[in-house]
Design a protein around this motif. Structure first.
Motif, PDB file in Angstrom:
ATOM      1  N   GLY A 164      46.844  25.244  49.146  1.00  0.00           N
ATOM      2  CA  GLY A 164      45.870  24.537  49.968  1.00  0.00           C
ATOM      3  C   GLY A 164      45.114  23.513  49.146  1.00  0.00           C
ATOM      4  N   ASN A 165      44.236  22.764  49.828  1.00  0.00           N
ATOM      5  CA  ASN A 165      43.455  21.758  49.120  1.00  0.00           C
ATOM      6  C   ASN A 165      42.204  22.394  48.518  1.00  0.00           C
ATOM      7  N   LYS A 166      41.433  21.591  47.812  1.00  0.00           N
ATOM      8  CA  LYS A 166      40.268  22.115  47.092  1.00  0.00           C
ATOM      9  C   LYS A 166      39.241  22.749  48.032  1.00  0.00           C
ATOM     10  N   PRO A 167      38.872  22.134  49.148  1.00  0.00           N
ATOM     11  CA  PRO A 167      37.878  22.762  50.032  1.00  0.00           C
ATOM     12  C   PRO A 167      38.328  24.135  50.553  1.00  0.00           C
ATOM     13  N   SER A 168      39.621  24.255  50.930  1.00  0.00           N
ATOM     14  CA  SER A 168      40.075  25.537  51.464  1.00  0.00           C
ATOM     15  C   SER A 168      40.122  26.605  50.380  1.00  0.00           C
ATOM     16  N   LEU A 169      40.536  26.226  49.177  1.00  0.00           N
ATOM     17  CA  LEU A 169      40.558  27.186  48.079  1.00  0.00           C
ATOM     18  C   LEU A 169      39.151  27.642  47.714  1.00  0.00           C
ATOM     19  N   ALA A 170      38.230  26.696  47.633  1.00  0.00           N
ATOM     20  CA  ALA A 170      36.843  27.027  47.301  1.00  0.00           C
ATOM     21  C   ALA A 170      36.225  27.907  48.379  1.00  0.00           C
ATOM     22  N   SER A 171      36.577  27.638  49.626  1.00  0.00           N
ATOM     23  CA  SER A 171      36.049  28.440  50.738  1.00  0.00           C
ATOM     24  C   SER A 171      36.554  29.875  50.658  1.00  0.00           C
ATOM     25  N   ASN A 172      37.856  30.040  50.397  1.00  0.00           N
ATOM     26  CA  ASN A 172      38.419  31.390  50.290  1.00  0.00           C
ATOM     27  C   ASN A 172      37.782  32.175  49.143  1.00  0.00           C
ATOM     28  N   LEU A 173      37.599  31.501  48.000  1.00  0.00           N
ATOM     29  CA  LEU A 173      36.997  32.168  46.847  1.00  0.00           C
ATOM     30  C   LEU A 173      35.531  32.509  47.121  1.00  0.00           C
ATOM     31  N   SER A 174      34.810  31.614  47.747  1.00  0.00           N
ATOM     32  CA  SER A 174      33.401  31.855  48.049  1.00  0.00           C
ATOM     33  C   SER A 174      33.234  33.012  49.030  1.00  0.00           C
ATOM     34  N   GLU A 175      34.141  33.105  49.970  1.00  0.00           N
ATOM     35  CA  GLU A 175      34.045  34.178  50.964  1.00  0.00           C
ATOM     36  C   GLU A 175      34.213  35.558  50.326  1.00  0.00           C
ATOM     37  N   VAL A 176      35.163  35.681  49.402  1.00  0.00           N
ATOM     38  CA  VAL A 176      35.367  36.989  48.787  1.00  0.00           C
ATOM     39  C   VAL A 176      34.199  37.337  47.856  1.00  0.00           C
ATOM     40  N   ILE A 177      33.607  36.342  47.219  1.00  0.00           N
ATOM     41  CA  ILE A 177      32.427  36.588  46.380  1.00  0.00           C
ATOM     42  C   ILE A 177      31.272  37.101  47.238  1.00  0.00           C
ATOM     43  N   GLN A 178      31.042  36.448  48.362  1.00  0.00           N
ATOM     44  CA  GLN A 178      29.950  36.874  49.241  1.00  0.00           C
ATOM     45  C   GLN A 178      30.231  38.237  49.875  1.00  0.00           C
ATOM     46  N   ALA A 179      31.519  38.531  50.112  1.00  0.00           N
ATOM     47  CA  ALA A 179      31.873  39.789  50.766  1.00  0.00           C
ATOM     48  C   ALA A 179      31.521  40.998  49.905  1.00  0.00           C
ATOM     49  N   TYR A 180      31.568  40.839  48.578  1.00  0.00           N
ATOM     50  CA  TYR A 180      31.322  41.978  47.693  1.00  0.00           C
ATOM     51  C   TYR A 180      29.987  41.875  46.958  1.00  0.00           C
ATOM     52  N   ALA A 181      29.138  40.960  47.382  1.00  0.00           N
ATOM     53  CA  ALA A 181      27.836  40.802  46.729  1.00  0.00           C
ATOM     54  C   ALA A 181      26.977  42.050  46.871  1.00  0.00           C
ATOM     55  N   ASP A 182      27.185  42.805  47.934  1.00  0.00           N
ATOM     56  CA  ASP A 182      26.389  44.014  48.158  1.00  0.00           C
ATOM     57  C   ASP A 182      27.063  45.271  47.601  1.00  0.00           C
ATOM     58  N   ALA A 183      28.164  45.113  46.898  1.00  0.00           N
ATOM     59  CA  ALA A 183      28.854  46.246  46.253  1.00  0.00           C
ATOM     60  C   ALA A 183      28.838  45.984  44.746  1.00  0.00           C
ATOM     61  N   PRO A 184      27.774  46.381  44.058  1.00  0.00           N
ATOM     62  CA  PRO A 184      27.565  45.968  42.654  1.00  0.00           C
ATOM     63  C   PRO A 184      28.732  46.247  41.722  1.00  0.00           C
ATOM     64  N   LEU A 185      29.333  47.425  41.826  1.00  0.00           N
ATOM     65  CA  LEU A 185      30.408  47.759  40.903  1.00  0.00           C
ATOM     66  C   LEU A 185      31.582  46.798  41.045  1.00  0.00           C
ATOM     67  N   VAL A 245      27.065  38.314  32.399  1.00  0.00           N
ATOM     68  CA  VAL A 245      27.585  37.944  33.709  1.00  0.00           C
ATOM     69  C   VAL A 245      27.293  38.971  34.797  1.00  0.00           C
ATOM     70  N   GLU A 246      27.121  40.219  34.417  1.00  0.00           N
ATOM     71  CA  GLU A 246      26.867  41.240  35.438  1.00  0.00           C
ATOM     72  C   GLU A 246      25.536  40.979  36.145  1.00  0.00           C
ATOM     73  N   GLY A 247      25.551  41.182  37.428  1.00  0.00           N
ATOM     74  CA  GLY A 247      24.339  41.021  38.217  1.00  0.00           C
ATOM     75  C   GLY A 247      23.937  39.581  38.444  1.00  0.00           C
ATOM     76  N   ALA A 248      24.828  38.632  38.135  1.00  0.00           N
ATOM     77  CA  ALA A 248      24.497  37.227  38.358  1.00  0.00           C
ATOM     78  C   ALA A 248      24.225  36.977  39.835  1.00  0.00           C
ATOM     79  N   ALA A 249      23.264  36.137  40.104  1.00  0.00           N
ATOM     80  CA  ALA A 249      22.911  35.830  41.484  1.00  0.00           C
ATOM     81  C   ALA A 249      24.092  35.193  42.207  1.00  0.00           C
ATOM     82  N   VAL A 250      24.278  35.590  43.463  1.00  0.00           N
ATOM     83  CA  VAL A 250      25.389  35.047  44.247  1.00  0.00           C
ATOM     84  C   VAL A 250      25.301  33.530  44.316  1.00  0.00           C
ATOM     85  N   GLU A 251      24.065  33.008  44.441  1.00  0.00           N
ATOM     86  CA  GLU A 251      23.896  31.558  44.524  1.00  0.00           C
ATOM     87  C   GLU A 251      24.429  30.863  43.278  1.00  0.00           C
ATOM     88  N   ASP A 252      24.231  31.500  42.107  1.00  0.00           N
ATOM     89  CA  ASP A 252      24.729  30.904  40.866  1.00  0.00           C
ATOM     90  C   ASP A 252      26.252  30.930  40.815  1.00  0.00           C
TER      91      ASP A 252
END
Length: 491
Positions: free
Chosen positions: A54-75, A13-20
């Motif tokens: 919240g509903n599914k779109p808002s939850l998915a959006s919040n989770l996606s945002e935090v994933i993208q926020a730390y994509a450039d911080a590998p650890l 799982v480490e280093g998995a592409a953000v898109e995945d």
């Protein structure tokens, strides 16, 4: 014994592409999205607290945002992915890799566009990744990151050699939800079946479980070995047959239940490639757990007792010298004390008297009885002073062994003087008496059976929540035991 360190899931799982990872988020349902957000809030203090409503779109959006926020911080990014692994991301990543490998070889041309959702996400970790190699087969490894490893607390009774099943998440089961059930399926390799068949009893398949929090602590940077801990009200069936063991453990103390032998009733298909099915039903479980099946090398209570006799022996001279040193200490009040010759666990005459080297009392207990009870319920408490002890701390006591050899089998107590001299209450027997009882074998002197999982004491087994307090046992009366644990500062 050192526990075998099993490769964890980070290699896949480490280093998995953000898109995945974002594609994985799209496959999650509302409750699963909330689970992922909760695990971030509970374990990653450096992230902004996320709302779990919240509903599914808002939850998915919040989770996606935090994933993208730390994509450039590998650890931090990889630490987040490691938390997602038992929630389903590991299975997603493994299926994704296999699909891509198949497509690259021309075998996967039937898939087009978005990866099929059904069968792609799984809370299980692929059993084939646990081969004992340095990383999961076929998975990429980021050499700049430290290896995260799953370990359980070591036990003298078994050593984990390898995992043979998935690591599966066990969701919570609050009282209102009733009973829930999960299934773990696994197959065995030729090598594994050979070990199980060729050396009966030496190798066993055991079911392990721990809470999700302990799992995270074991595979995170802290790497704290996880205690064995099952959902409090749980039952196990293997290939449609009840396992017939209690996995209750203790609500107060984690780790006071043994991982059960799945083949104790002969229900496992010990044939290479044949599927075995383990069903776990449970209720009243407010915490998430994870379960996994491991191939273990087993050491019996009898073998541990023989090893104690051979390697962990405290001579009579050493014991007497220590007693005399204590008697010469002006700050310690000493006097003649009663030594019981029966084991405080079984109420039977001791055969292999032992005590922990961290305990200062002279009172002993029978080694085989102690090991047999802890094989069933691993409390690891001194039955004399209730202190937490370990197998490595135990020493066979040559002083008490000498007393047992010089008194009749029906004599239950002797008086011990501060200088090491001893005598029966009527003065008929003492340290100068001739030897009348030569060393007995474990089989002759113990009321416990050495039949693996069927080991049962003659007295009722202690409940895992029961403390072995000295005051509750007629053989553990403080006034009758030489107790060297107290000093003048303790008052």
């Amino acid at each position: 014994m050192a526990s075998y360190v099993v490769n964890s899931v980070e290699a896949a799982v480490e280093g998995a592409a953000v898109e995945d990872v974002l594609e994985y988020v799209k496959t999650l349902k509302v409750q699963e999205l909330k689970d992922h957000i909760r695990v971030i809030n509970e374990n990653l203090p450096w992230t902004q607290h996320l709302r779990v409503t919240g509903n599914k779109p808002s939850l998915a959006s919040n989770l996606s945002e935090v994933i993208q926020a730390y994509a450039d911080a590998p650890l931090r990014y990889n630490q987040m992915l490691l938390l997602f692994a038992p929630l389903g991301f590991y299975g997603f990543a493994q299926h994704l890799r296999r699909l891509r490998d198949a497509m690259n070889s021309g075998a996967g041309s039937g898939y087009y566009g978005r990866i099929p959702e059904q069968g792609l996400r799984s809370t299980g970790v692929d059993a084939h990744s646990y081969s004992g190699s340095s990383h999961a087969s076929g998975a990429s490894v980021n050499p700049s990151l430290s290896t995260q490893q799953l370990r359980f607390r070591p036990s003298p009774f078994y050593e984990i050699k390898e995992f043979v099943s998935s690591i599966l998440q066990v969701p919570e089961a609050p009282p209102a939800t009733g009973r829930r059930q999960i299934v773990v399926a696994f197959t065995l390799s030729e090598k594994q079946t050979s070990l199980l068949n060729d050396i009966p009893g030496r190798y066993q398949l055991r079911l392990f479980s721990t809470t999700f929090d302990h799992y995270i602590a074991a595979v995170s940077g802290v790497q704290i070995p996880a205690p064995v801990e099952f959902p409090y009200t749980s039952e196990v069936r293997i290939n449609e047959r009840s396992l017939g063991v209690s996995l209750k453990g203790s609500k107060k103390h984690a780790g006071r239940v043994s991982p059960p032998n799945l083949n104790r009733n002969g229900a496992v298909h010990v044939q290479a490639g044949r599927v075995n099915r383990v069903e776990i039903s449970y209720a009243n479980t407010p915490q998430r757990h994870v379960v996994v099946i491991a191939l273990c090398k087993v050491t019996t209570a009898k073998e541990l007792t023989e090893e104690l006799k051979a390697r962990q022996f405290r001579s009579k001279e050493e014991v007497v010298q220590r007693m005399r040193e204590r008697a010469g200490d002006e700050d310690v009040l000493t006097g003649a004390s009663t030594l019981k010759l029966v084991c405080p666990l079984t109420y039977m005459r001791m055969v292999i008297p032992c005590r922990s080297n961290i305990c200062d009392h002279i009172q002993c207990f029978d080694a085989y009885s102690f090991y047999s009870m802890n094989e069933q319920s691993p409390l690891w408490l001194c039955p004399v002073c209730n202190q937490q002890i370990q197998s490595a701390d135990l020493r066979m006591d040559g002083y008490v062994e000498g007393i047992l050899e010089r008194v009749p089998m029906d004599l239950e107590t002797v008086l011990v003087e501060p200088d090491g001299a001893w005598h029966s209450l009527d003065g008929q027997y003492n340290e100068h008496s001739r030897v009348m009882n030569h060393a007995l074998t474990i089989k002759e002197g113990t009321p416990l059976s050495d039949s693996g999982d069927e080991t049962v004491p003659m007295t009722p087994p202690l409940d895992a929540d029961t403390d072995l307090a000295p005051s509750s046992d007629p053989f553990c009366v403080p006034a009758d035991v030489i107790d060297l644990t107290f000093d003048s500062d303790a008052e």
